[in-house]
Write an enzyme that holds these catalytic residues in place. Structure first.
Site, PDB file in Angstrom:
ATOM      1  N   ASN A  67       0.822  -1.201   0.000  1.00  0.00           N
ATOM      2  CA  ASN A  67       0.000   0.000   0.000  1.00  0.00           C
ATOM      3  C   ASN A  67       0.858   1.253   0.000  1.00  0.00           C
ATOM      4  OD1 ASN A  67      -0.344   1.832   2.626  1.00  0.00           O
ATOM      5  ND2 ASN A  67       0.246  -0.235   3.278  1.00  0.00           N
ATOM      6  N   ILE A  69      -0.805   4.600   0.760  1.00  0.00           N
ATOM      7  CA  ILE A  69      -1.961   5.455   1.030  1.00  0.00           C
ATOM      8  C   ILE A  69      -1.551   6.921   1.133  1.00  0.00           C
ATOM      9  CG2 ILE A  69      -3.922   5.855   2.560  1.00  0.00           C
ATOM     10  CD1 ILE A  69      -3.957   3.162   1.118  1.00  0.00           C
ATOM     11  N   ASN A 124       4.276   8.072  14.747  1.00  0.00           N
ATOM     12  CA  ASN A 124       4.675   7.351  13.543  1.00  0.00           C
ATOM     13  C   ASN A 124       5.986   7.924  13.017  1.00  0.00           C
ATOM     14  OD1 ASN A 124       4.839   5.922  11.189  1.00  0.00           O
ATOM     15  ND2 ASN A 124       3.037   6.833  10.229  1.00  0.00           N
ATOM     16  N   CYS A 127       7.712   7.722   9.256  1.00  0.00           N
ATOM     17  CA  CYS A 127       7.377   8.561   8.108  1.00  0.00           C
ATOM     18  C   CYS A 127       8.568   9.431   7.709  1.00  0.00           C
ATOM     19  CB  CYS A 127       6.160   9.425   8.418  1.00  0.00           C
ATOM     20  SG  CYS A 127       6.368  10.463   9.871  1.00  0.00           S
ATOM     21  N   GLY A 214       1.142  -7.734   6.025  1.00  0.00           N
ATOM     22  CA  GLY A 214       0.566  -9.064   5.888  1.00  0.00           C
ATOM     23  C   GLY A 214       1.577 -10.146   6.214  1.00  0.00           C
ATOM     24  N   THR A 263      -3.579  -5.872   8.483  1.00  0.00           N
ATOM     25  CA  THR A 263      -4.099  -6.366   7.211  1.00  0.00           C
ATOM     26  C   THR A 263      -5.165  -7.439   7.390  1.00  0.00           C
ATOM     27  OG1 THR A 263      -1.963  -5.870   6.168  1.00  0.00           O
ATOM     28  CG2 THR A 263      -3.433  -7.363   4.987  1.00  0.00           C
TER      29      THR A 263
END
Length: 314
Positions: A67, A69, A124, A127, A214, A263
């Protein structure tokens, strides 16, 4: 009865199962009782409005997910006005995930979200840091220490530092976060990856590269959780590839005090409830009265006893 409660940097959770940031929203309240969870972890927010990355943003790779996003956000004002009041109806602690482009921006946002109703802040630091040419804060011990020091000065709430697997200095980064004031470590975010459509010869993501999550991520994140538990004295929250009770148990044995599920929730929206029930059943069948009896019991190759990383009782 099995005691599933854990202490994460002074914050008591009724059980060690919680969502990973970005995979959980208020909509799940229509699917199951959110008070069953150990904690609520929000989608990462930024100070201002953020559109996110170009589409396509998600693709499947070998049973896992890629991903990009881009952390779309409505900003801190909308979060405090709408999201915090929603979670006020629940007893489960609310953990807010935040992101910033610079250490100072991180600190300002941290201060702004330190409002009644917020129990802890997950930072986070995986990033990009524009002051370091786009390299993630948590890639280096020095940038990790700098941002965590400023965050610690900005709030009295517990701080959870979310680390990145995109570093060769896992233990050093973990220690830097602890020394600068982190109360817990979330290990880990997604790993930078790429996929190409062989027919169009174009990357499958609009942003070219993205984060792998995942089952494929689990062995890497599990290794990191083990390393961080060894390197620090603060709780580790395992995150990456968790979809079965066996996955949860592996992380706990490796030294994690809790886990985040990401996930797998997209595939089975009630998976976290199954993991809570399954963990309780497994512990009971093993004759263990508390989940704390399992944490950090990995038998190291250099030792003979299963008392390697036992977490101290709160």
């Amino acid at each position: 009865m099995v005691d599933l409660s854990v202490d994460i940097g002074g914050l008591r959770l009724k059980n060690p199962i919680m969502p990973a940031s970005g995979t959980f929203s208020e909509d799940l309240a229509e699917v199951f009782d959110l008070d069953r969870l150990g904690a609520h972890v929000t989608k990462t927010i930024t100070r201002g409005w953020r559109d996110g990355n170009p589409t396509p943003r998600v693709c499947e790779v070998n049973g896992s997910m890629l991903n990009s996003i881009g952390i779309p956000s409505k900003g801190v004002g909308a979060f405090i006005e709408k999201v915090v009041p929603f979670y006020a109806h629940y007893e489960t602690p609310l953990v807010v995930s935040i992101s910033g482009n610079t250490a100072d921006e991180f600190a300002t946002l941290c201060s702004e979200v330190s409002v009644p109703g917020v129990a802890a802040i997950e930072v986070n630091i995986s990033c990009p840091n524009i002051e370091e040419d786009g390299k993630a804060f948590a890639i280096r011990p020095s940038s990790t220490h700098d941002v965590m020091r400023k965050l610690r000065a900005a709030t009295d709430l517990p701080l959870w530092a979310k680390l990145t697997p995109n570093t060769g200095e896992t233990s050093e980064v973990a220690r830097a976060a602890e020394e600068a004031g982190a109360d817990a470590l979330v290990v880990a975010n997604t790993i930078l990856s790429m996929a190409i459509d062989i027919n169009t010869r174009r990357p499958k993501l609009g942003n070219l590269m993205g984060g792998l999550s995942g089952p494929s991520l689990k062995p890497i994140a599990l290794r990191m959780a083990y390393q961080c538990a060894r390197a620090t004295s603060i709780p580790v929250i395992g995150c990456g590839g968790i979809s079965t009770v066996e996955d949860v148990i592996e992380y706990l044995i490796a030294g994690a005090s809790a886990v985040q599920v990401g996930t797998a929730t997209f595939i089975h929206p009630t998976i976290m409830l199954s993991l809570i029930d399954g963990l309780e059943d497994w512990l009971s069948n093993q004759g263990l009265s508390s989940v704390k009896d399992l944490i950090g019991t990995v038998i190291d190759g250099e030792q003979d006893e299963a008392v390697v990383f036992m977490e101290a009782a709160p």
